[in-house]
Design an enzyme around this catalytic site. Structure first.
Site, PDB file in Angstrom:
ATOM      1  N   ASP A  10       0.811  -1.210   0.000  1.00 11.25           N
ATOM      2  CA  ASP A  10       0.000   0.000   0.000  1.00 11.25           C
ATOM      3  C   ASP A  10       0.852   1.272   0.000  1.00 11.25           C
ATOM      4  O   ASP A  10       0.415   2.325   0.447  1.00 11.25           O
ATOM      5  CB  ASP A  10      -0.924   0.010   1.233  1.00 11.25           C
ATOM      6  N   TYR A  31      13.375  -6.749  21.313  1.00 14.43           N
ATOM      7  CA  TYR A  31      12.507  -5.580  21.244  1.00 14.43           C
ATOM      8  C   TYR A  31      13.340  -4.292  21.295  1.00 14.43           C
ATOM      9  O   TYR A  31      13.207  -3.407  20.443  1.00 14.43           O
ATOM     10  CB  TYR A  31      11.510  -5.612  22.398  1.00 14.43           C
ATOM     11  N   LYS A  56      14.025  -1.627  18.160  1.00  8.93           N
ATOM     12  CA  LYS A  56      13.590  -0.238  18.327  1.00  8.93           C
ATOM     13  C   LYS A  56      14.760   0.723  18.131  1.00  8.93           C
ATOM     14  O   LYS A  56      14.613   1.800  17.541  1.00  8.93           O
ATOM     15  CB  LYS A  56      12.967  -0.041  19.706  1.00  8.93           C
TER      16      LYS A  56
END
Length: 316
Positions: A56, A136, A140
């Protein structure tokens, strides 16, 4: 005055919904939430369904091309796989850096886990070494460094808000407090609550205070900076659990709290999380406004309808 355009990536998520609402309340923005799947958004906020990592890109490009502000509140939670975290925290950021015009303010939500270990009794400021110990935190940090590099090169007008542990109404159900609420709600009547908790000390911040920080970061002259967003106080996890149990009205005599070793801890002591928020005060005129007690009360109230009783709160 014509409202400015704000786009919130991850707009149906826990933080995204509060950020949409906070931006809308200012009266200065037309806010659009972007998400991969249908979900709740505040009244007055249209939802644009798009796969942020799929095909998209053209639709997303058209949406953000005319925007004044883009907030990236999208990401993979702790339950995600390493590949999912890498995609959500690093690949998505690179896509946003390609699509968001350099003149558009990009507010990216980072994580305190990008710092890794913080020494007990210390408060990590934004110059603290970044040595994340989890997938995680590492993924990040990859996203954060990409944004900082783009800002330094003039390719992005971006700021990173490095957020501590979030609590308050609508906070993630997969978080420590969210999981505790679920256990309290699902506990059979008469059954004691048996908790095994790490002796961690964590910096908790209300989700509404985070949204307020985002609103302030949208217009502040803070491009290219990392700014800590937290309460600036370390709370003992067992004590926070006790406070939530009290808020829920669960009989304390039915609660058994035992300690379990924290990952990476030594000498029986858990990890320590606390940040220095002096930069947020100085540059955003921001500090937390919600007490921890109010945050937990509102988190419980949002998760449990007033007509529902906690099954274990009876006196028998």
């Amino acid at each position: 005055m014509i409202p400015r355009s704000a786009v919130v990536m991850g707009g149906t998520g826990s933080l995204g919904r509060h950020i949409c609402a906070a931006l809308l309340r200012t009266g200065d923005y037309r806010v659009t939430a972007v998400a991969r799947h249908d979900g709740p958004v505040p009244p007055g906020v249209p939802l644009f369904l798009a796969d942020l990592l799929g095909n998209d890109e053209q639709a997303l490009s058209e949406l953000v091309a005319g925007s004044d502000v883009v907030v990236n509140a999208a990401g993979a939670g702790w339950g995600g796989t390493p590949d999912q975290m890498a995609a959500a925290h690093a690949v998505l950021v690179e896509r946003l850096l390609r699509l968001v015009p350099p003149r558009t303010r990009l507010v990216h939500l980072g994580s305190v886990h990008e710092y890794g270990a913080i020494r007990p009794q210390q408060a990590a400021d934004e110059d603290h070494p970044e040595q994340p110990t989890t997938v995680y935190g590492r993924t990040k940090l990859v996203g954060t460094r990409s944004i900082l590099a783009a800002a330094a090169e003039g390719r992005s007008d971006a700021v990173i808000l490095r957020v501590t542990n979030v609590c308050g109404p609508g906070a993630p159900a997969t978080s420590f407090l969210g999981s505790l609420i679920r256990r309290l709600r699902e506990l059979p009547s008469g059954t004691p609550l048996d908790l095994r908790l790490t002796p961690d000390l964590r910096d908790f911040v209300d989700i509404r205070d985070v949204a307020d920080a985002v609103v302030r970061a949208v217009t502040a002259p803070v491009s290219g900076l990392v700014i800590n967003i937290g309460r600036g106080h370390a709370h003992e996890v067992p004590a926070v659990a006790e406070l939530m149990i009290k808020t829920a009205g669960f009989p304390r005599h039915r609660v058994r709290i035992g300690a379990t070793a924290a990952a990476g801890s030594t000498g029986g002591h858990g990890s320590w999380t606390k940040v220095d928020v002096a930069r947020a005060r100085a540059l955003l005129s921001w500090s937390h406004s919600m007490s921890l007690e109010d945050s937990l009360r509102d988190q419980w109230a949002a998760a449990v309808p007033s007509s529902d009783a906690v099954p274990g709160t009876g006196t028998t």
